[in-house]
Scaffold this active site. Sequence first.
Site, PDB file in Angstrom:
ATOM      1  CB  SER A   1      -0.881   0.022   1.245  1.00 16.64           C
ATOM      2  OG  SER A   1      -0.124   0.411   2.388  1.00 16.64           O
ATOM      3  CG  ASP A   2       1.310   5.916  -1.181  1.00 12.04           C
ATOM      4  OD1 ASP A   2       2.229   6.085  -0.355  1.00 12.04           O
ATOM      5  OD2 ASP A   2       1.140   6.653  -2.158  1.00 12.04           O
ATOM      6  CB  CYS A   3       2.815   5.733   3.767  1.00  9.43           C
ATOM      7  SG  CYS A   3       4.358   4.886   3.425  1.00  9.43           S
TER       8      CYS A   3
ATOM      9  CB  ALA B   1      -3.129   3.353   1.222  1.00  6.11           C
TER      10      ALA B   1
END
Length: 582
Positions: free
Chosen positions: A291-293, A295
């Site tokens: 995931s993006d941070c 997310a």
Amino acid sequence: MRFLLLLFLFTLITVDSAHPPYACDSSNPSTKLYLFCNTTLPISQRVQDLVSHLTLDEKVTQLVNSAPPIPRLGIPGYEWWSEALHGVAEVANVSQGIHFNGTIKAATSFPQVILTAASFDTKLWYRIGQAIGTEARAIYNAGQATGMTFWAPNINIYRDPRWGRGQETPGEDPLMVGTYAVSFVRGIQGDSYGGGKLGEQLQASACCKHFTGYDLDNWNRVNRFVFDAHVTLQDLTDTYQPPFRSCIQEGKASGIMCAYNRLNGVPNCANHNLLSETARGEWGFNGYITSDCDAVSIIYEDQHYAKSPEDAVADVLKAGMDVNCGSYLRNHTKSAIKQKKLPESEVDRALQNLFSTRMRLGLFNGNPTSQPFGKIGPEQVCSRKHQDLALEAARDGIVLLKNYLKLLPLSKLKTRSLAVIGPNANVAHTLQGNYEGPPCKSVTPLQVLQSYIKTTRYHPGCNNVTCSSASIKEAVKIAKEVDQVVLVMGLDQTQEREDYDRVDLVLPGKQQSLITSVAEVAKKPVVLVLLCGGPVDISFAKYDQNIGSILWTGYPGEAGAIALAEIIFGDYNPGKLNSQSL
């Protein structure tokens, strides 16, 4: 990424500067008892054995970017989050996989991607990736890293020119962006150039991001965390997906990052069709998905897509995501399993992908010096070869937009005095753009131009690039007194960056007034230099005969000032034909 929110979430894993962390080390006799340390077995079998030894509590701890060690099995901690967009980086003190606190203090800083892409040179892109991968492995071997997974390249389509992160991308064309991805990924991962078979072992791991439909950060009171990208099937197929398909199928990337935003109502990280059916099923992706941070937390807390933290965790793991940058999977996965919202088998599937990547990096093969990339030493970081490559990339990316009456190149003999004016003329850091690391060397355009013309006068012209306060009278006075004027204008990270989009394309503040005022009084037509990742509207300068030449330099990296001066004074011709071009 939500840097400030994450600072307190991540635990710094201590690195022994003399011994980089490897599992299955011969110094630990107990590791010989486990099949996952048997390098003669297939990685799939080794990982299956490793996962079988883990308790549920241990499994859950491995689903986040800062994975702690498992001492009883001899498994060291691992940091999944490292950055290497245009050089090995240590960003805002939160990218904890890489540290420049030992014998290695810097890494080669190549031009920002938007400039490198302007070379249209596929071999150059590969060589840059190769150099970055080599330096990354050298830093790891020196004991200054706890991870070898790099969250680059950014291959989102730069469709809206106001997007603050467009500088990180190769541009708006899907074919070019995909071609860049293939070249860069093959280089950094250690594959041979030209489509050769990718070996099982990785020099470093590349991660293509942000999957998908992401080109808005913070605009008109809508931010990337809640943005819902409404994309037609045709536009998705023709525009947004081709770079990711190329990255996976031709580049053989070992990682993908799912984006914050929703795609037609569904969060990317919870989109089974996107992650499992398309990436893994149709395109044959065989790697890990992060995931993006933050997310995953956003799916519940900001987007309100999930009804509870446990539902958010279940949604992303069932969709095919493997690791969470943040803490949500660590905090809520066990609860989701106990509530029967998530089968433990989904956790095992994620761990298969995660430990397979670590094994492909050779981190479970014991003594690193006997491995293909284990002997890469500190001398290969900031090597002359790599610094020369950074200069070559800057030279080949800089674009000559105007050269009225062949003003350039300037004569070194006839130019007896020079004025260098502008807010970007004497600031080295601006040359790097974002996601930068400490460069091997740091030099400003002013400093290099002074080495060409002894009598060089300088004035910033503005308080900074915002140019809310301009010293036009002082700049005009200097311009009147010299043979030639170079104006170094444009943008910096206060104007365009992650989490910050522009509202227009004009030069900030009083920059245009400064340019036209200086050009009007100069003895000869001036040279206008633009440092910026995104486009700026300089239509006022196009037909102004007082502005003889215009150079777009992007953010040209550590050697950018040298390349710029070489072009201005004719030591390099930016218009030369390139046999390696796309």
